[in-house]
Every structure is written in structure tokens, then in C-alpha cells.
Write a protein that holds these residues in place. Structure first.
Motif, PDB file in Angstrom:
ATOM      1  N   GLY A 180       0.794  -1.216   0.000  1.00  0.00           N
ATOM      2  CA  GLY A 180       0.000   0.000   0.000  1.00  0.00           C
ATOM      3  C   GLY A 180       0.827   1.266   0.000  1.00  0.00           C
ATOM      4  O   GLY A 180       0.356   2.326   0.411  1.00  0.00           O
ATOM      5  N   SER A 181       2.067   1.187  -0.451  1.00  0.00           N
ATOM      6  CA  SER A 181       2.897   2.390  -0.478  1.00  0.00           C
ATOM      7  C   SER A 181       4.136   2.153  -1.339  1.00  0.00           C
ATOM      8  O   SER A 181       4.657   1.036  -1.412  1.00  0.00           O
ATOM      9  CB  SER A 181       3.324   2.725   0.960  1.00  0.00           C
ATOM     10  N   TRP A 182       4.641   3.232  -1.955  1.00  0.00           N
ATOM     11  CA  TRP A 182       5.905   3.160  -2.688  1.00  0.00           C
ATOM     12  C   TRP A 182       7.077   3.331  -1.730  1.00  0.00           C
ATOM     13  O   TRP A 182       8.206   3.517  -2.147  1.00  0.00           O
ATOM     14  CB  TRP A 182       5.982   4.280  -3.735  1.00  0.00           C
ATOM     15  N   GLY A 183       6.794   3.258  -0.460  1.00  0.00           N
ATOM     16  CA  GLY A 183       7.848   3.492   0.529  1.00  0.00           C
ATOM     17  C   GLY A 183       7.647   4.892   1.058  1.00  0.00           C
ATOM     18  O   GLY A 183       7.982   5.854   0.380  1.00  0.00           O
ATOM     19  N   ASP A 184       7.076   4.986   2.269  1.00  0.00           N
ATOM     20  CA  ASP A 184       6.773   6.312   2.830  1.00  0.00           C
ATOM     21  C   ASP A 184       8.073   7.019   3.139  1.00  0.00           C
ATOM     22  O   ASP A 184       9.093   6.651   2.649  1.00  0.00           O
ATOM     23  CB  ASP A 184       5.972   6.195   4.128  1.00  0.00           C
ATOM     24  N   ASP A 185       8.044   7.920   3.948  1.00  0.00           N
ATOM     25  CA  ASP A 185       9.173   8.756   4.354  1.00  0.00           C
ATOM     26  C   ASP A 185       9.039  10.101   3.668  1.00  0.00           C
ATOM     27  O   ASP A 185       8.451  10.231   2.596  1.00  0.00           O
ATOM     28  CB  ASP A 185      10.529   8.131   4.019  1.00  0.00           C
ATOM     29  N   GLN A 186       9.624  11.111   4.329  1.00  0.00           N
ATOM     30  CA  GLN A 186       9.461  12.473   3.835  1.00  0.00           C
ATOM     31  C   GLN A 186      10.569  12.835   2.846  1.00  0.00           C
ATOM     32  O   GLN A 186      11.545  12.125   2.732  1.00  0.00           O
ATOM     33  CB  GLN A 186       9.516  13.446   5.014  1.00  0.00           C
ATOM     34  N   PRO A 187      10.393  13.980   2.183  1.00  0.00           N
ATOM     35  CA  PRO A 187      11.418  14.464   1.267  1.00  0.00           C
ATOM     36  C   PRO A 187      12.771  14.646   1.956  1.00  0.00           C
ATOM     37  O   PRO A 187      12.835  14.740   3.180  1.00  0.00           O
ATOM     38  CB  PRO A 187      10.871  15.818   0.812  1.00  0.00           C
ATOM     39  N   ALA A 188      13.828  14.714   1.164  1.00  0.00           N
ATOM     40  CA  ALA A 188      15.165  14.854   1.727  1.00  0.00           C
ATOM     41  C   ALA A 188      16.024  15.674   0.779  1.00  0.00           C
ATOM     42  O   ALA A 188      15.612  15.995  -0.325  1.00  0.00           O
ATOM     43  CB  ALA A 188      15.783  13.467   1.920  1.00  0.00           C
ATOM     44  N   TYR A 189      17.234  16.000   1.224  1.00  0.00           N
ATOM     45  CA  TYR A 189      18.236  16.572   0.315  1.00  0.00           C
ATOM     46  C   TYR A 189      18.834  15.434  -0.510  1.00  0.00           C
ATOM     47  O   TYR A 189      18.916  14.302  -0.032  1.00  0.00           O
ATOM     48  CB  TYR A 189      19.358  17.240   1.110  1.00  0.00           C
ATOM     49  N   TYR A 190      19.258  15.740  -1.727  1.00  0.00           N
ATOM     50  CA  TYR A 190      19.903  14.731  -2.562  1.00  0.00           C
ATOM     51  C   TYR A 190      21.312  15.174  -2.894  1.00  0.00           C
ATOM     52  O   TYR A 190      21.561  16.360  -3.132  1.00  0.00           O
ATOM     53  CB  TYR A 190      19.085  14.505  -3.843  1.00  0.00           C
ATOM     54  N   ILE A 191      22.216  14.210  -2.930  1.00  0.00           N
ATOM     55  CA  ILE A 191      23.614  14.560  -3.195  1.00  0.00           C
ATOM     56  C   ILE A 191      24.199  13.614  -4.239  1.00  0.00           C
ATOM     57  O   ILE A 191      23.993  12.410  -4.186  1.00  0.00           O
ATOM     58  CB  ILE A 191      24.419  14.519  -1.878  1.00  0.00           C
ATOM     59  N   THR A 192      24.873  14.175  -5.205  1.00  0.00           N
ATOM     60  CA  THR A 192      25.535  13.352  -6.221  1.00  0.00           C
ATOM     61  C   THR A 192      26.682  14.129  -6.851  1.00  0.00           C
ATOM     62  O   THR A 192      26.727  15.357  -6.771  1.00  0.00           O
ATOM     63  CB  THR A 192      24.560  12.929  -7.336  1.00  0.00           C
ATOM     64  N   SER A 193      27.591  13.405  -7.504  1.00  0.00           N
ATOM     65  CA  SER A 193      28.648  14.086  -8.243  1.00  0.00           C
ATOM     66  C   SER A 193      28.543  13.783  -9.733  1.00  0.00           C
ATOM     67  O   SER A 193      29.416  14.132 -10.497  1.00  0.00           O
ATOM     68  CB  SER A 193      30.021  13.663  -7.716  1.00  0.00           C
TER      69      SER A 193
ATOM     70  N   PRO B  16      24.839  11.437 -17.108  1.00  0.00           N
ATOM     71  CA  PRO B  16      25.668  10.844 -16.054  1.00  0.00           C
ATOM     72  C   PRO B  16      27.146  10.836 -16.420  1.00  0.00           C
ATOM     73  O   PRO B  16      27.501  10.698 -17.583  1.00  0.00           O
ATOM     74  CB  PRO B  16      25.143   9.409 -15.957  1.00  0.00           C
ATOM     75  N   ASP B  17      27.985  11.022 -15.430  1.00  0.00           N
ATOM     76  CA  ASP B  17      29.427  10.900 -15.613  1.00  0.00           C
ATOM     77  C   ASP B  17      29.974  10.455 -14.266  1.00  0.00           C
ATOM     78  O   ASP B  17      29.946  11.201 -13.299  1.00  0.00           O
ATOM     79  CB  ASP B  17      30.027  12.245 -16.035  1.00  0.00           C
ATOM     80  N   PHE B  18      30.433   9.218 -14.225  1.00  0.00           N
ATOM     81  CA  PHE B  18      30.843   8.673 -12.933  1.00  0.00           C
ATOM     82  C   PHE B  18      32.293   9.024 -12.590  1.00  0.00           C
ATOM     83  O   PHE B  18      32.689   8.962 -11.441  1.00  0.00           O
ATOM     84  CB  PHE B  18      30.588   7.157 -12.896  1.00  0.00           C
ATOM     85  N   ASN B  19      33.064   9.386 -13.612  1.00  0.00           N
ATOM     86  CA  ASN B  19      34.435   9.834 -13.367  1.00  0.00           C
ATOM     87  C   ASN B  19      34.350  11.341 -13.085  1.00  0.00           C
ATOM     88  O   ASN B  19      34.747  12.176 -13.885  1.00  0.00           O
ATOM     89  CB  ASN B  19      35.280   9.540 -14.608  1.00  0.00           C
ATOM     90  N   SER B  20      33.833  11.694 -11.920  1.00  0.00           N
ATOM     91  CA  SER B  20      33.278  13.031 -11.686  1.00  0.00           C
ATOM     92  C   SER B  20      34.264  14.009 -11.059  1.00  0.00           C
ATOM     93  O   SER B  20      35.365  13.633 -10.650  1.00  0.00           O
ATOM     94  CB  SER B  20      32.054  12.884 -10.773  1.00  0.00           C
ATOM     95  N   HIS B  21      33.880  15.284 -10.978  1.00  0.00           N
ATOM     96  CA  HIS B  21      34.778  16.329 -10.478  1.00  0.00           C
ATOM     97  C   HIS B  21      34.171  17.242  -9.426  1.00  0.00           C
ATOM     98  O   HIS B  21      34.881  17.881  -8.680  1.00  0.00           O
ATOM     99  CB  HIS B  21      35.285  17.180 -11.642  1.00  0.00           C
ATOM    100  N   GLU B  22      32.864  17.368  -9.419  1.00  0.00           N
ATOM    101  CA  GLU B  22      32.257  18.232  -8.401  1.00  0.00           C
ATOM    102  C   GLU B  22      30.965  17.604  -7.885  1.00  0.00           C
ATOM    103  O   GLU B  22      30.372  16.742  -8.532  1.00  0.00           O
ATOM    104  CB  GLU B  22      31.982  19.634  -8.981  1.00  0.00           C
ATOM    105  N   ILE B  23      30.553  18.077  -6.730  1.00  0.00           N
ATOM    106  CA  ILE B  23      29.401  17.473  -6.060  1.00  0.00           C
ATOM    107  C   ILE B  23      28.264  18.489  -6.024  1.00  0.00           C
ATOM    108  O   ILE B  23      28.504  19.684  -5.823  1.00  0.00           O
ATOM    109  CB  ILE B  23      29.786  17.058  -4.621  1.00  0.00           C
ATOM    110  N   ARG B  24      27.058  18.016  -6.249  1.00  0.00           N
ATOM    111  CA  ARG B  24      25.909  18.923  -6.190  1.00  0.00           C
ATOM    112  C   ARG B  24      24.906  18.443  -5.153  1.00  0.00           C
ATOM    113  O   ARG B  24      24.749  17.245  -4.934  1.00  0.00           O
ATOM    114  CB  ARG B  24      25.226  19.003  -7.566  1.00  0.00           C
TER     115      ARG B  24
END
Ligand code: SF4
Ligand code: SF4
Lengths: 295, 437
Positions: B211-224, B230-238
Motif C-alpha cells: 500500500g505504499s511506494w515506501g513512505d518517508d518524507q522528502p530529503a536533500y539529494y547529493i551526487t557528483s 551521467p558521468d561517474f568519473n566526476s569532479h564536483e558534487i551537487r
């Protein structure tokens, strides 16, 4: 001996095996997943990485990876072997400590204690220890990680497996008599000639005394062998000093590297540590592992 | 007060979940990492040049990410820029890692939750359903093996690669070998899509059941990973805020100014946060922070996800769908890269080692991975490993709390809780070996 035991399992003709993972990196397990022919020949009954089962049931073969770093590791290990007909130590961590050996140096051991002040987590032992300090082992399968081929051999027919004596026999690089480097280059520095022995090119390769069976993926890829399969049968029952001396002899014969430089490099604690993190079989006060038991 | 303890399986490493309950109220949910190998401690005094071979052993699942980031960290310290071919081969290595990891996480770790099994490896010729699962497992193993074969091709060794070296890589990839791999990838693509389609379908069914896609509230997201693709050989983080705006861009060098790290008093893994808020790394962060996948089929899947959930998407089961999209992406993108020559150019540049400090970054399957080394007299004086799973620790515990509150009422505990705990944790695909290193 293993074969008879395996085939007489009462309820199930398919041999059952389990994988107990102690303190390691799971690389051994990942390699085992690559050896997927076992899925047709064995019933996997316990391996927390891939299955939800919380105790090791009775099995024909128990594979143990990782070293004993915490009291919980020791506890799991002692319990698990009770239910196993045959116990195989897989991977360098379980056998000789692997990279974790670097943490057994006195100058860093103290630092581990500082990490301990946490509530109800498994206690770290004073040092990381090999599994045969705690339980008897029927077969050793060294490698970091052992290749899928070696895993299959350990599971199906360890006695029938013929490994090459040393890595050089599997490496395919040519040793040249007249190309003698004047200095040691270290481990890795760009541009490697694809055909010629790495020692001829000045790299600290120790494939000359490392146990074969891995098919030399590292040296083929241009990286010196670091000895993760441990010493060859010629050296396995001797102490680590004998191994170092044999490496030294090779470099004497194959290079013009001045004696002092060679000694300093090969006998420097760092280099020795780097190699022996993977391979110190007979170190400490433990009796050497008999070569018949090592795949 | 009662403490409910749940051992965990089908994740990388050793951990358990503890839930404290008092009078029917959930007091705390704790994620407890129960192992520690001590890499930050024991690499002290080791010659810096050995790091790229030692640190992959932090984790056999994400070894490639550690291998590449170690080389980048040393390059930063020595002031070296690798030639373009070397960067491309490193990217290929990281794609092999992504393929291997996402296939493992999807089909071996989390598929059993969707089909109600303990494992997909139960061999059974009589039971039709088990037989079907078993066949699925075998196909999944073939796909994931393709990932390790790609790592071997680009990295020399299948689990602990050796080919990335300071200054570049130690060899190019010969055309014949590239072509063989290209063919295998092209053949595997339909099979991967078929498996992922089945996975998506089963995920919808699981969602209907709970009965749910997985509750929980919004959050900050972090990736480089790249902004556009996509580029996994990355240089900066957002960082993206819960409303979906990019609110921070930083280099690995300045991570301390942006992320707050706290040791935990009950686990060998610490926790990070951003401005006091809970952060999420891993596939869903990338899906939220990348404009498109840059490959045809994967882009189609991302589009489907966006139509249904928008940006930013928050439900935690979408981490898993994101992983499937990346599985497809890794196959397509690796094939694209192998169509171009990966040989015949300079593979490395000369360099002189020097003492100092270096920071390195890659996007590992679980998020941005930073290494930091201080080098004195050629040896490691200090090393820090900033691990993506640690960024997710706070969000895992928060999501566990939501699940616990859902299944604990008054003095009854719904037996579904045990399954829910496993599901929630696996959605984040934590890696304990890395988190505790
Ligand atoms: S032997 Fe090597 S691959 Fe196996 S657990 Fe230890 S570090 Fe990992
Ligand atoms: S010494 Fe090393 S590079 Fe030379 S042949 Fe032996 S394994 Fe190969």
C-alpha cells in the motif's frame, strides 16, 4: 576423502554448502558469484550476502572468508564449523590476514582501541587473526580473491586440480637475459611493455616465488604480482625470511640494481609489509600450513 | 522499554537494526554497523604509490571506485592531469562497476523481496515457482558477470583492478578485445531490459500489496554525476534541496564546509548531514539531479519514472527503479564507448611524486566517494575516506522509523515489520564494509 562424505548425504544427493563471511571485503563472495557453474551442482544453504538465513545449517562444505577481527567473528566461526563436514578457508584475509595485517603493526594497533568506545558493538580483538588460530581447517584456498576457477576446483575436485608452481608459468611474459635494469621503478608507473617480464623493466614483481593458479591476471595487465596467493610450494613451509631471500636472489640474477638499493627496497618494512600483508604464511608462532592442504 | 533487533542479510557487510519501543511508541530506530577493519588507521606509514592497490580491498563490491579515486587523489597531490584516453578508460571501468553492482543489488539482494523468497538460489526442479526464480537468478548472474568482465577488460583484474595508474592508465584497449565486449553488451541489452521490466512489474505488485511506494518524507539529494548526463568519473558534487532546486555545488576539497560528519556512539559507521537535514545519495539522487541518461533505452525508462513521479521523486522504492535504469544505461553507455577507439593515443603522462595533500572524487554506485590523503616523505601520514553510505545513514534510520510506526501499534507488532526493515534498508543498498572501512 571429501568426495565420499559429500555423496553420502542422506536427504539430498546435491551437496550442500555454506559461506561464512567474517571481517573481509566480500570480494571473495563476489568472485564466488562469478563462478556460477556451482548453482547447478550445489545447494547453497547459507550466505548472508545473497540469502536470508541466520544460522549455518548442516553442510558438506563450509567456506570461510575474512579474518577474525572481532569477538563476534570468533563466536560465529566456532559455531559454524560444528555443522560442517569439511571446512575451507578462502581468501588471503582468512589465511594470512591479508590487508588487515597492516593493522597488526605495533605503531598502529593502539589506534584501534580508540574506536571501541561504542555501545554494544562487537569488540575488536587486539589483532586480526587467521581462522586456523580458532578452528581446524581442511583446505586452504589463497588469493585476493581466489578466481572463480579456483573456487570451482575447491568445491568440486581439490585433489585433482593441478596449479602451476609459480605465477611466472602462467604469466606469458618473456624473461630477457640481456635487459638488466639499473634501478627499481617500484610498482606502477605508466607505459609497460606488454611482452617482456616486469623485472626486466625494473618493477618489483614477485611472481617468481608466488603460488600459481590465478592465471596471472595482474602481471598480464602490466602490474607486478604482489603475492596474494602466498608462497609457492617450495617456500610455503619455510619462514618469510626464506621467501624474501629467494626474491632477492632473483633480482640479483636478473638486474644490475646495486645491492644496497635492492636491500633497502626489498627489506624496507613498507615493501615487506605490502607483500606480506598478502602472504606471510609461516609468520608468528603458528606452525606452517602443510602444502598438501593448500590449493 | 523493549528493543527489537533485526539481523540483516542481502546487503554488503555486517549490520543490524534495533528498534526501541515504549508503550507502543517507537522511541528510536538504529542502524548498527557491527564490523570495522580500520583502513584509515592501518594505511598510515604506507608508501603513497601503493594506495591504488590497497584501498580496493576496502570493499570487493565497490573496489573499482576505490581504485580509481585513489589514483585521482594522488594525481591531485602530485599536480598531474591524465590524458583524455586514460579518463575514458577509467570511465569504462566505473561503468563495469555500475553494471556489476546494480545487477547484484537488483536481482540478488532485492528481487527475493518481490517474489517472497529468502534467496533466488534455491534449486528445485519440482516446484515451478522456485524453478522460475532459479532461472531468473542464473540470467541475472550472467548480466552481472558482464560487469566484472568489463572491469577485467579495462582494469586488468575482475575485482581488485590494477590498470589505473598515477598519470593515466597502463595500457589502451586493443580493438579486437573491445569488439568482442561490444558484441556481448549488445546481446545482453535485451536480456537486461527483460529482467528489469519484470522487476518493475513485481515492484508495482509489491507496492500494491504494502500500500505504499515506501513512505518517508522528502530529503536533500547529493551526487557528483554530470548535470546533463551521467558521468561517474566526476569532479564536483551537487546538492538538491527537498523542493528540487540545486542549492550547492562544491569540490571534494571543501567537503568539510558543506557536510557535517558525526561519529555514532552505537555503530562503527558515522553519519553525515547537510545543514542539519537528512541527505540521500545513490541512484535516486542521480535520477533527480541528471537532466537525461544520454542513452536511448535508459532514457525511455527515466522518462517513464518522471511522468509518474516528477522531479524530485522521493518514495524510497524508486531507488531500486533508478538502479535498473542505470543497469540499462551502463550497458548502453559502455557499448557507445567501445565503439570509439580506446587505443593508439597516449595512455599516461610523466609525473614526479611530491609530498602534500590530495583530494579525489568519483561517483560510486552508492554516491559520491571522496578520498583525502596527506603525504609526508612519500608515505601516507593521514587518510580519510568519505563514504556515500555514510551520507545515507540518517535517511535510512528515518525511513526505518516511518516503517516501524506503520507496523507497531499499541502493544502489537505486525509481523510484516521484519520484512519491511529488510526492504527499507535494501532500498538504500548500503555498503557496510565501505561505511566502516
Ligand atoms: S582475501 Fe581479498 S578479496 Fe577476499 S575478503 Fe580479503 S581483501 Fe577481500
Ligand atoms: S617475474 Fe612477474 S612479470 Fe616476470 S614472468 Fe614472473 S610473473 Fe611475469
Amino acid at each position: 576423502m571429501a568426495e565420499e562424505k559429500i555423496n553420502t548425504h542422506e536427504q539430498n544427493t546435491v551437496p550442500r554448502f555454506a559461506v561464512l563471511q567474517l571481517s573481509g571485503c566480500a570480494g571473495c563472495e563476489v568472485s564466488l558469484l562469478n563462478a556460477h557453474e556451482w548453482t547447478e551442482k550445489f545447494q547453497l544453504t547459507y550466505m548472508p550476502l545473497v540469502s536470508s538465513a541466520y544460522d549455518v545449517p548442516e553442510v558438506d562444505i563450509l567456506l570461510i572468508s575474512g579474518g577474525v577481527r572481532t569477538d563476534e567473528d570468533a563466536h560465529h566461526l566456532k559455531n559454524a564449523v560444528k555443522n560442517a563436514k569439511r571446512v575451507v578457508a578462502v581468501g588471503t584475509c582468512a589465511i594470512s590476514g591479508g590487508v588487515a595485517n597492516l593493522g597488526n603493526r605495533d605503531e598502529v594497533r593502539q589506534l584501534f582501541l580508540k574506536r571501541q568506545d561504542r555501545l554494544d558493538v562487537p569488540r575488536l580483538l587486539p589483532r586480526s587473526r587467521p581462522v586456523d588460530d580458532f578452528v581446524p581447517i581442511d583446505l586452504y584456498l589463497p588469493g585476493c580473491p581466489p578466481t572463480p576457477e579456483l573456487f570451482m576446483a575447491a568445491l568440486t575436485d581439490p585433489a585433482g586440480y593441478q596449479a602451476s608452481l609459480i605465477v611466472c608459468q602462467e604469466c606469458g611474459r618473456k624473461k630477457l637475459k640481456d635487459q638488466k635494469p639499473e634501478h627499481l621503478l617500484g610498482f606502477q608507473k605508466g607505459n609497460v611493455d606488454p611482452e617482456i617480464c616486469l623485472i626486466n623493466q625494473g618493477y618489483a614483481c614477485i611472481g617468481t616465488s608466488t603460488r600459481g593458479g590465478c592465471r596471472a591476471p595482474c602481471t598480464r595487465a602490466g602490474h607486478p604480482c604482489v603475492g596474494c596467493r602466498g608462497p609457492s610450494n617450495v617456500l610455503i613451509e619455510k619462514d618469510s625470511q626464506a621467501w624474501l631471500e629467494s626474491i632477492q636472489k632473483v633480482f640479483h640474477a636478473m638486474t644490475n640494481i646495486p645491492d644496497d638499493e635492492l636491500k633497502e627496497a626489498l627489506l624496507s618494512p613498507q615493501l615487506a609489509l605490502f607483500l606480506f600483508q598478502f602472504s606471510d604464511y609461516a609468520g608468528g608462532d603458528r606452525p606452517p600450513r602443510p602444502k598438501e592442504k593448500v590449493l | 522499554m523493549t528493543t527489537l533487533t533485526f539481523p540483516l542479510s542481502r546487503i554488503e557487510g555486517h549490520a543490524r537494526v534495533e528498534i526501541e519501543v515504549q508503550n507502543g511508541k517507537v522511541i528510536s530506530t538504529r542502524f548498527k554497523a557491527t564490523e570495522m577493519r580500520g583502513f584509515e588507521i592501518f594505511v598510515q606509514g604506507i608508501p603513497a604509490e601503493q594506495m591504488p592497490v590497497i584501498v580496493p580491498r576496502i570493499c570487493g563490491v565497490c573496489s573499482t571506485a576505490h581504485h580509481v579515486v585513489a589514483v585521482k587523489t594522488l594525481e591531485d597531490a602530485y599536480g598531474v592531469t591524465p590524458p583524455p584516453l586514460a579518463s575514458r578508460i577509467r570511465s569504462l571501468l566505473l561503468l563495469g562497476q555500475l553494471l556489476q553492482n546494480q545487477a547484484t543489488s537488483l536481482f540478488i539482494f532485492t528481487m527475493p523481496d518481490r517474489v517472497g523468497a529468502d534467496s533466488l538460489f534455491e534449486m528445485d526442479d519440482v516446484d515451478v515457482i522456485k524453478k522460475k526464480h532459479f532461472e531468473m537468478a542464473q540470467r541475472a548472474l550472467k548480466i552481472r558477470e558482464l560487469g566484472t568482465d568489463l572491469i577485467t577488460l579495462a582494469g586488468g583484474q575482475f575485482i581488485h583492478p590494477v590498470r589505473a595508474v598515477v598519470g593515466g592508465v597502463n595500457a589502451g584497449i586493443p580493438a579486437e578485445r573491445a569488439e568482442l565486449m561490444l558484441n556481448r553488451l549488445q546481446q545482453a541489452l535485451p536480456m537486461a531490459c527483460e529482467l528489469f521490466d519484470a522487476y518493475w512489474e513485481l515492484t508495482i505488485r509489491m507496492k500494491d500489496r504494502i500500500g505504499s511506494w515506501g513512505d518517508d518524507q522528502p530529503a536533500y539529494y547529493i551526487t557528483s554525476t554530470g548535470k546533463v548526463r551521467p558521468d561517474f568519473n566526476s569532479h564536483e558534487i551537487r546538492v538538491m534541496n527537498p523542493e528540487g532546486e540545486c542549492c550547492e555545488i562544491f569540490s571534494p576539497r571543501s567537503f568539510r564546509e558543506v557536510l557535517e560528519f558525526k561519529e555514532s556512539e552505537y555503530s562503527y559507521a558515522g553519519k553525515t548531514s547537510y545543514k542539519g537535514g537528512v541527505i540521500r545519495a545513490n541512484s535516486l539522487a542521480r535520477a533527480n539531479l541528471t537532466a537525461h541518461m544520454g542513452t536511448k533505452v535508459a532514457n525511455g525508462y527515466l522518462h517513464r519514472l518522471r511522468i509518474e513521479f516528477g522531479i524530485p521523486a522521493h518514495p524510497i522504492m524508486l531507488f531500486e527503479l533508478g538502479r535498473g535504469i542505470e543497469l540499462v544505461y551502463a550497458i548502453e553507455r559502455a557499448a557507445q564507448m567501445l565503439e570509439q577507439p580506446l587505443d593508439g593515443e597516449d595512455t599516461d603522462v610523466p609525473y614526479t611524486p611530491r609530498d602534500g595533500e590530495g583530494y579525489g572524487l568519483v561517483e560510486a554506485p552508492r554516491g559520491p566517494l571522496i578520498h583525502h590523503y596527506v603525504i609526508e616523505k612519500g608515505k601516507i601520514a593521514r587518510a580519510e575516506f568519505i563514504i556515500p553510505t555514510v551520507h545515507n545513514m540518517g535517511s535510512i534510520e528515518r525511513a526505518l522509523k516511518v516503517a516501524a510506526e506503520r507496523y507497531i501499534t499499541g502493544d502489537t507488532v505486525n509481523m510484516e515489520l521484519e520484512k519491511a526493515v529488510g526492504r527499507v534498508v535494501r532500498a538504500f543498498d548500503p555498503c557496510i564494509a565501505c561505511a566502516t572501512h
